[in-house]
Write a protein that holds these residues in place. Structure first.
Motif, PDB file in Angstrom:
ATOM      1  N   ARG A  49       0.835  -1.209   0.000  1.00 31.47           N
ATOM      2  CA  ARG A  49       0.000   0.000   0.000  1.00 31.47           C
ATOM      3  C   ARG A  49       0.870   1.259   0.000  1.00 31.47           C
ATOM      4  O   ARG A  49       0.624   2.199  -0.765  1.00 31.47           O
ATOM      5  CB  ARG A  49      -0.914  -0.011   1.233  1.00 31.47           C
ATOM      6  N   LYS A  50       1.913   1.271   0.831  1.00 29.15           N
ATOM      7  CA  LYS A  50       2.800   2.428   0.889  1.00 29.15           C
ATOM      8  C   LYS A  50       3.517   2.641  -0.441  1.00 29.15           C
ATOM      9  O   LYS A  50       3.669   3.779  -0.897  1.00 29.15           O
ATOM     10  CB  LYS A  50       3.834   2.250   2.003  1.00 29.15           C
ATOM     11  N   MET A  51       3.962   1.544  -1.048  1.00 26.67           N
ATOM     12  CA  MET A  51       4.667   1.664  -2.330  1.00 26.67           C
ATOM     13  C   MET A  51       3.739   2.213  -3.405  1.00 26.67           C
ATOM     14  O   MET A  51       4.137   3.039  -4.234  1.00 26.67           O
ATOM     15  CB  MET A  51       5.224   0.302  -2.748  1.00 26.67           C
ATOM     16  N   ARG A  52       2.476   1.768  -3.395  1.00 23.57           N
ATOM     17  CA  ARG A  52       1.518   2.265  -4.384  1.00 23.57           C
ATOM     18  C   ARG A  52       1.221   3.736  -4.172  1.00 23.57           C
ATOM     19  O   ARG A  52       1.066   4.501  -5.131  1.00 23.57           O
ATOM     20  CB  ARG A  52       0.222   1.450  -4.317  1.00 23.57           C
ATOM     21  N   LYS A  54       3.308   5.938  -2.876  1.00 26.02           N
ATOM     22  CA  LYS A  54       4.475   6.679  -3.352  1.00 26.02           C
ATOM     23  C   LYS A  54       4.495   6.739  -4.877  1.00 26.02           C
ATOM     24  O   LYS A  54       4.805   7.769  -5.466  1.00 26.02           O
ATOM     25  CB  LYS A  54       5.767   6.017  -2.851  1.00 26.02           C
ATOM     26  N   ALA A  55       4.186   5.618  -5.517  1.00 25.75           N
ATOM     27  CA  ALA A  55       4.170   5.587  -6.973  1.00 25.75           C
ATOM     28  C   ALA A  55       3.094   6.522  -7.510  1.00 25.75           C
ATOM     29  O   ALA A  55       3.310   7.232  -8.495  1.00 25.75           O
ATOM     30  CB  ALA A  55       3.938   4.165  -7.468  1.00 25.75           C
ATOM     31  N   GLY A  56       1.939   6.535  -6.872  1.00 28.52           N
ATOM     32  CA  GLY A  56       0.856   7.427  -7.290  1.00 28.52           C
ATOM     33  C   GLY A  56       1.231   8.886  -7.107  1.00 28.52           C
ATOM     34  O   GLY A  56       0.946   9.725  -7.957  1.00 28.52           O
ATOM     35  N   ALA A  57       1.911   9.211  -6.007  1.00 25.85           N
ATOM     36  CA  ALA A  57       2.330  10.586  -5.758  1.00 25.85           C
ATOM     37  C   ALA A  57       3.383  11.009  -6.772  1.00 25.85           C
ATOM     38  O   ALA A  57       3.350  12.127  -7.301  1.00 25.85           O
ATOM     39  CB  ALA A  57       2.873  10.727  -4.346  1.00 25.85           C
ATOM     40  N   ALA A  58       4.311  10.121  -7.094  1.00 24.79           N
ATOM     41  CA  ALA A  58       5.347  10.439  -8.076  1.00 24.79           C
ATOM     42  C   ALA A  58       4.736  10.616  -9.461  1.00 24.79           C
ATOM     43  O   ALA A  58       5.103  11.518 -10.219  1.00 24.79           O
ATOM     44  CB  ALA A  58       6.405   9.347  -8.097  1.00 24.79           C
ATOM     45  N   GLU A  59       3.774   9.782  -9.791  1.00 26.84           N
ATOM     46  CA  GLU A  59       3.111   9.873 -11.089  1.00 26.84           C
ATOM     47  C   GLU A  59       2.312  11.169 -11.190  1.00 26.84           C
ATOM     48  O   GLU A  59       2.311  11.840 -12.215  1.00 26.84           O
ATOM     49  CB  GLU A  59       2.193   8.662 -11.285  1.00 26.84           C
ATOM     50  N   GLY A  60       1.653  11.537 -10.095  1.00 26.33           N
ATOM     51  CA  GLY A  60       0.892  12.788 -10.073  1.00 26.33           C
ATOM     52  C   GLY A  60       1.799  14.001 -10.225  1.00 26.33           C
ATOM     53  O   GLY A  60       1.461  14.959 -10.913  1.00 26.33           O
ATOM     54  N   ALA A  61       2.975  13.959  -9.624  1.00 23.11           N
ATOM     55  CA  ALA A  61       3.918  15.071  -9.733  1.00 23.11           C
ATOM     56  C   ALA A  61       4.436  15.188 -11.161  1.00 23.11           C
ATOM     57  O   ALA A  61       4.613  16.297 -11.675  1.00 23.11           O
ATOM     58  CB  ALA A  61       5.080  14.869  -8.762  1.00 23.11           C
ATOM     59  N   GLU A  62       4.664  14.061 -11.822  1.00 23.65           N
ATOM     60  CA  GLU A  62       5.125  14.088 -13.209  1.00 23.65           C
ATOM     61  C   GLU A  62       4.051  14.691 -14.117  1.00 23.65           C
ATOM     62  O   GLU A  62       4.351  15.469 -15.017  1.00 23.65           O
ATOM     63  CB  GLU A  62       5.463  12.672 -13.692  1.00 23.65           C
ATOM     64  N   GLN A  63       2.800  14.336 -13.889  1.00 21.97           N
ATOM     65  CA  GLN A  63       1.718  14.849 -14.715  1.00 21.97           C
ATOM     66  C   GLN A  63       1.559  16.360 -14.518  1.00 21.97           C
ATOM     67  O   GLN A  63       1.308  17.093 -15.464  1.00 21.97           O
ATOM     68  CB  GLN A  63       0.408  14.124 -14.391  1.00 21.97           C
ATOM     69  N   GLU A  64       1.718  16.828 -13.283  1.00 25.21           N
ATOM     70  CA  GLU A  64       1.621  18.253 -13.035  1.00 25.21           C
ATOM     71  C   GLU A  64       2.762  19.002 -13.700  1.00 25.21           C
ATOM     72  O   GLU A  64       2.593  20.103 -14.233  1.00 25.21           O
ATOM     73  CB  GLU A  64       1.636  18.530 -11.526  1.00 25.21           C
TER      74      GLU A  64
END
Length: 71
Positions: A49-52, A54-64
């Motif tokens: 859950r934690k890894m997902r 982090k991955a979601g937060a990193a992906e969101g930052a890339e999209q922004e």
């Protein structure tokens, strides 16, 4: 005195009365192992859950970061 060849027959072991062990317990698969497995599964689920997250937060930052460049 006779020596015991069976773990469930405490005669000759010099330790007094001992708990009879089931086959699963003799193979170290007793009820405590079920708790250990459940705890391990919980820890793994928490880690995934934690890894997902982090991955979601990193992906969101890339999209922004990509959005203003496309405009």
């Amino acid at each position: 005195m006779t020596d015991s060849k069976n773990i469930n027959n405490p005669v000759g072991q010099g330790g007094g009365q001992r708990k009879r062990l089931s086959r699963a317990e003799r193979q170290n698969n007793g009820p405590h192992r079920n708790l250990d497995r459940r705890n391990a599964a919980d820890q793994k689920a928490e880690l995934v859950r934690k890894m997902r997250e982090k991955a979601g937060a990193a992906e969101g930052a890339e999209q922004e970061g990509d959005a203003p460049a496309q405009s």
